[in-house]
Design a protein around this motif. Structure first.
Motif, PDB file in Angstrom:
ATOM      1  N   ASP A 220      13.147  54.434  31.098  1.00 49.44           N
ATOM      2  CA  ASP A 220      13.670  55.643  31.723  1.00 49.44           C
ATOM      3  C   ASP A 220      13.003  56.897  31.169  1.00 49.44           C
ATOM      4  O   ASP A 220      12.817  57.886  31.896  1.00 49.44           O
ATOM      5  N   PHE A 237       9.256  55.037  39.623  1.00 51.29           N
ATOM      6  CA  PHE A 237      10.026  53.799  39.539  1.00 51.29           C
ATOM      7  C   PHE A 237       9.124  52.583  39.736  1.00 51.29           C
ATOM      8  O   PHE A 237       9.250  51.578  39.040  1.00 51.29           O
ATOM      9  N   ARG A 241       9.414  50.735  36.504  1.00 51.90           N
ATOM     10  CA  ARG A 241      10.498  49.784  36.733  1.00 51.90           C
ATOM     11  C   ARG A 241      10.057  48.591  37.573  1.00 51.90           C
ATOM     12  O   ARG A 241      10.789  47.613  37.697  1.00 51.90           O
TER      13      ARG A 241
END
Length: 243
Positions: A220, A237, A241
């Motif tokens: 994050d 992201f 991620r």
């Protein structure tokens, strides 16, 4: 043998609870811990829903649970306590109370906060209501609850058991596969509570939660840096991620 092992685990958690800030969970927010628990298969991320910080304005709890089950006063079959539950709270613990959902009265007030502080408890989490908000805030005592009420505990409900497993259900959760799953809080489980809400971490999952929460925190941080640099949420992201 299983019961003895569980008690030993609780005892170890309680013995270090006065230094709860040294628990590795304390470096993470309730949200980061929920994310880790979801990855570990928890259907609810450990989140105790509908419970909010009411005192003080901003505070964080990270401590093992001392559990209290409340029942309706009309329930004559439930056991009775020989001592007030606050008087037997473990130093360094957070008191977790489950009250009957239909009860509109408070189960915690200013005198209980004074007693809890005298015992060395670090806060209270209530699946139910409290009262005397000004007193809790003046004492700088953390109170998390579903709401508040002017009406006291008697004659509506009473404490029935301590240090037992609590099954805390959401308000108006509904039924079916999409309903939010209840949360089980066992004495000695770790409670992390902050402005975002309350999370319960089973004592035997702490190490795994810390490992995943740390990874999530690092990812994050990278996303935040890229988003602030103008890279965009979707691109950030996808890079960090993987989605």
């Amino acid at each position: 043998m299983i019961a003895r092992t569980r008690l030993l685990a609780i005892s170890r958690a309680m013995s270090t609870s006065t230094r709860s800030s040294t628990c590795p969970l304390s470096q993470f927010s309730a949200c980061e811990i929920s994310d880790a628990l979801i990855k570990l298969g928890s259907p609810n991320g450990g989140h105790i829903p509908d419970v909010h910080m009411l005192s003080p304005i901003s505070h964080k709890i990270c401590a093992p649970a001392y559990t209290v089950q409340m029942v309706l006063a009309s329930d004559k079959s439930a056991p009775k306590l020989s001592s007030h539950f606050v008087d037997t709270a473990t130093p360094g613990s957070v008191i977790v109370i489950d009250a009957p959902p239909q009860a509109k009265n408070a189960v915690w007030g200013g005198l209980m906060t004074a007693g809890a502080q005298a015992r060395g408890a670090v806060g209270v989490v209530i699946s139910g209501r409290c009262r005397d908000l000004a007193e809790h805030r003046a004492a700088d005592f953390p109170v998390f609850a579903r709401g508040h009420s002017t009406v006291g505990q008697s004659p509506f409900v009473r404490p029935s058991a301590v240090n037992i497993a609590l099954t805390i259900r959401p308000q108006d959760a509904g039924e079916g596969p999409d309903a939010f799953a209840p949360v089980t809080v066992t004495a000695g489980d770790w409670i992390v509570a902050d402005e975002d809400g309350v999370v319960c971490v089973p004592v035997d999952m702490v190490d795994k939660v810390v490992e995943l929460a740390k990874k999530g925190q690092e990812i994050d941080a990278k996303c935040m840096a890229d988003i602030k640099a103008g890279k965009g949420v979707q691109a950030s992201f996808k890079e960090h991620r993987g989605k």
